[in-house]
Design a protein around this motif. Structure first.
Motif, PDB file in Angstrom:
ATOM      1  N   LEU A 400      95.771  78.688 111.234  1.00 17.81           N
ATOM      2  CA  LEU A 400      94.523  78.698 111.990  1.00 17.81           C
ATOM      3  C   LEU A 400      94.164  77.303 112.484  1.00 17.81           C
ATOM      4  N   ASN A 403      96.067  76.658 115.418  1.00 19.47           N
ATOM      5  CA  ASN A 403      95.473  77.354 116.564  1.00 19.47           C
ATOM      6  C   ASN A 403      94.267  76.594 117.099  1.00 19.47           C
ATOM      7  N   VAL A 404      93.482  76.013 116.187  1.00 18.48           N
ATOM      8  CA  VAL A 404      92.322  75.226 116.609  1.00 18.48           C
ATOM      9  C   VAL A 404      92.779  74.018 117.429  1.00 18.48           C
ATOM     10  N   GLN A 478      87.085  81.519 121.094  1.00 16.80           N
ATOM     11  CA  GLN A 478      88.252  81.430 120.228  1.00 16.80           C
ATOM     12  C   GLN A 478      87.993  80.461 119.074  1.00 16.80           C
ATOM     13  N   ILE A 482      87.940  81.485 115.029  1.00 14.29           N
ATOM     14  CA  ILE A 482      88.833  80.831 114.075  1.00 14.29           C
ATOM     15  C   ILE A 482      88.029  80.153 112.974  1.00 14.29           C
ATOM     16  N   LYS A 524      90.700  87.525 112.883  1.00 13.49           N
ATOM     17  CA  LYS A 524      90.121  86.567 113.819  1.00 13.49           C
ATOM     18  C   LYS A 524      90.800  85.218 113.616  1.00 13.49           C
ATOM     19  N   GLY A 525      91.360  84.713 114.690  1.00  5.65           N
ATOM     20  CA  GLY A 525      92.170  83.517 114.614  1.00  5.65           C
ATOM     21  C   GLY A 525      93.595  83.795 115.004  1.00  5.65           C
TER      22      GLY A 525
END
Length: 535
Positions: A400, A403-404, A478, A482, A524-525
Motif C-alpha cells: 500500500l 501504491n501511495v 485513491q 489507501i 481499498k488500496g
C-alpha cells in the motif's frame, strides 16, 4: 304611468355638521434603514405630523403610523402601513398625510392601487413634497410619474447595494448567520466560536455517514439518543444533509450562494452559476478536518450519481442502500451486474441468498453461469479473506505504501527512468560524433543528418518528461482509500469472528463472484485476495 312622491321624514342640519365635524387625519412615516441618522429622521417625522395635526382645529388626530427600518418596495412586511389601510376601510380615517410618494411606496403598482382604494372610500392622500391631494386631482398621471421615479430610485439603490455586497465578497469579508449554524456561536471577535458539545455531534454525523449510514438512519440514531437540536424538536434528513454539505464546518465560507432576482418582490434564487461565487478558505476555526470533509463530499457525490441496477426499475436514478454493504460492492464477474439479496424459503425455513440482478431480470439470456450464494457461506468466505489480509498486514502495508508513492508520483516510474536513460544515451552519442569529427575521421556535413535526428528525439523525450512531471497530482480518492486501509490494519489487528457491514464498507472496495465456490475480494488500496466459498 303614475309617479308617487315619498317625502323625507328627517331633516339634516348640514351647517352644524360642517361647523363642528372634525376631519380624522392620520399620518404615515417610514425610514428604510436602522442607521442612527435615519432613526433621527424617523422621530422627527412623527413629532412633525403630531404637532401639525393637533394645531389644526378642523383636524382630529387619527393616529401616527410609522414603519422603521423597512423597505418600501413591498407592503406585506410594513405592519403599520397595513394597519392604517385596515382602519381606512373601517371608515375611521378621513385623510392621510405623507411626506412624499417615495415614503408611501417605492413600487408604482402599489402606489396606484392603494391610492385608488382610498379614493373609492372617499379618503384622500396628501403628498406634501409633490403638493398632491388625491381627492382633488383629476388625473393619476402625476402619481404614476412620481411613483415611477421612486421605483427607479429603489432599483438604482438596489444595484448599488448589490455592487457593495459583491465588493465585500471579493475582499473576503464574510457575514455569518450563527443563529442557524449548529456547532457555532458568535465569538468576541464577531467570528464563529465552536460550541464543544455541539461540535462533537457534528463529528459524529460525519463519522456515521462515512461508516455507510444513510441520512435517514443518522437522523433516527440521533433522535433515539435524544441529542438536542437547536431549531427543531427532532433531527431531520434535510438537517443532516445541510450539516454534511456545509463548507463552514471545514473552516471555509462560500459567498453568494443565493442572489436577489427582483428588488421589488425581493425574490431570491439559488445561485447555480448565474452569479460569481467566492470561496474564502480558512475563514474561521474548523470543526471537521479537510480530509474527512472531502471524503464526505466524494461519498455524497457517489451516492447521488448512482444509476439503476435493475432493468425493471423505471427511473434511471439508482438508490444507495445503507442496509447491506454488499449491495454496493458485490458484482458478477461474468456480466458485471450487481448482486441483490433475496430470501428463499427452503423446507419452510427462510434462507437469505445473493443473486445476480441480470440473471434475475433476464434469466440466463445474458448471464449464463452466475451462481446464487448463501449469505452465511458468503460471509464466512469474506471473513476468512479479511483475516488473511490481517495476517500478512506487514507485507500489505509495504504494498500500500508503494501504491501511495506511485499515486504521489502520478506517473509510471518505469517510463520516467526509461526516458532519462535514453536522454543519457543521446548525450553520449552526440559526444561520440563530435569526437569523430574533431579527429577528422568523419566529415561535419555528413553528420548533420545524424545530429538532427538526435536533436528531434531529444526534444520529444524532454517534452514527454515535462508532461509527466507536470501531471503528478495525487488522486485524492485513491490516496484517502489507501490511507483508510492502512489505518484499519493498524486499528484492527485481532482475528475477526463476526461479520460486520460497517467494517466491510471501510475495508473492501469490491467483491467479485467468480463461481459457486470462489470469490475475489479487492481491498481499498488495490490488494486482492481470492477466497473459497463452501458448497
Amino acid at each position: 304611468m303614475e309617479v308617487t312622491m315619498i317625502p323625507a321624514t328627517k331633516k339634516v342640519n348640514t351647517e352644524n355638521v360642517d361647523k363642528y365635524h372634525q376631519i380624522r387625519v392620520a399620518a404615515y412615516c417610514r425610514v428604510s434603514t436602522e442607521q442612527e441618522e435615519q432613526q433621527n429622521s424617523y422621530q422627527v417625522q412623527i413629532d412633525y405630523y403630531t404637532q401639525l395635526i393637533n394645531q389644526n382645529k378642523e383636524w382630529e388626530l387619527a393616529g401616527i403610523f410609522a414603519d422603521e427600518g423597512i423597505s418600501g418596495t413591498q407592503t406585506k412586511r410594513r405592519t403599520e402601513f397595513n394597519k392604517m389601510i385596515r382602519l381606512c376601510k373601517k371608515r375611521k380615517i378621513d385623510l392621510v398625510l405623507c411626506k412624499s410618494i417615495s415614503r408611501f411606496a417605492r413600487n408604482t403598482v402599489d402606489t396606484l392601487e392603494y391610492v385608488r382604494q382610498l379614493k373609492d372610500l372617499g379618503i384622500g392622500v396628501v403628498f406634501e413634497k409633490e403638493n398632491i391631494n388625491t381627492l382633488t386631482m383629476t388625473s393619476e398621471f402625476m402619481i404614476a410619474l412620481y411613483g415611477s421615479f421612486a421605483q427607479a430610485e429603489s432599483e438604482s439603490i438596489s444595484k448599488n447595494v448589490s455592487w457593495g455586497v459583491e465588493k465585500a465578497f471579493r475582499d473576503g469579508r464574510v457575514r455569518y448567520n450563527l443563529n442557524s449554524l449548529y456547532g457555532y456561536r458568535k465569538g468576541e471577535d464577531g467570528k464563529p466560536e465552536i460550541i464543544p458539545e455541539e461540535a462533537e455531534v457534528v463529528r459524529l454525523i460525519y463519522k456515521l455517514y462515512l461508516d455507510g449510514l444513510t441520512l435517514r438512519q443518522i437522523s433516527k440514531h440521533l433522535n433515539v439518543l435524544n441529542i438536542p437540536k437547536r431549531e427543531f424538536a427532532e433531527w431531520s434528513i434535510n438537517g443532516i444533509h445541510s450539516i454534511l454539505s456545509n463548507e463552514k464546518y471545514v473552516g471555509d465560507a462560500l459567498l453568494q450562494k443565493t442572489y436577489t432576482v427582483d428588488c421589488i418582490t425581493h425574490k431570491t434564487a439559488k445561485n447555480n452559476g448565474e452569479r460569481t461565487k467566492y470561496l474564502v478558505t480558512d475563514a474561521h476555526e474548523a470543526i471537521i478536518d479537510r480530509d474527512t470533509y472531502n471524503l464526505v463530499q466524494q461519498e455524497m457525490a457517489r451516492r447521488t450519481s448512482m444509476r439503476k441496477k435493475s432493468e425493471k426499475t423505471v427511473s434511471l436514478q439508482g438508490r444507495y442502500s445503507g442496509k447491506y454493504a454488499l449491495s454496493e460492492i458485490m458484482v458478477c464477474s461474468e456480466c458485471g451486474s450487481a448482486y441483490k439479496r433475496q430470501i428463499w424459503n427452503i423446507h419452510g425455513k427462510k434462507c437469505p441468498v445473493w443473486r445476480c440482478i441480470s440473471r434475475l431480470d433476464n434469466g440466463n439470456r445474458y448471464c449464463k453461469n452466475s451462481p446464487s450464494l448463501h449469505e452465511d457461506k458468503l460471509q464466512n468466505a469474506i471473513l476468512s479473506a479479511i483475516n488473511e489480509y490481517y495476517d500478512c498486514k506487514e507485507d500489505i502495508k509495504e504494498l500500500l505504501k508503494s501504491n501511495v508513492e506511485q499515486a504521489l508520483a502520478g506517473v509510471s516510474i518505469k517510463e520516467t527512468k526509461e526516458i532519462q536513460y535514453r536522454l543519457h544515451e543521446i548525450d553520449d552519442a552526440r559526444n561520440d560524433y563530435i569526437n569523430l569529427i574533431a579527429s577528422g575521421v568523419m566529415d561535419e556535413e555528413a553528420m548533420d543528418e545524424q545530429f538532427q535526428k538526435l536533436y528531434t528525439e531529444e526534444q520529444e523525450l524532454n517534452s514527454r518528461l515535462k508532461y509527466l512531471e507536470e501531471n503528478n497530482d495525487i488522486n485524492d480518492d485513491q490516496k484517502s482509500r489507501i490511507s483508510q486501509a492502512l489505518q484499519i490494519i493498524d486499528n484492527n489487528s485481532c482475528e475477526l469472528t463476526e461479520y460486520k457491514d460497517m467494517l466491510i464498507r471501510k475495508l473492501i472496495e469490491c467483491v467479485k463472484v467468480n463461481s459457486k465456490t470462489e470469490i475475489t475480494i479487492i481491498f481499498k488500496g488495490g490488494y486482492g485476495v481470492t477466497a473459497k466459498v463452501e458448497k
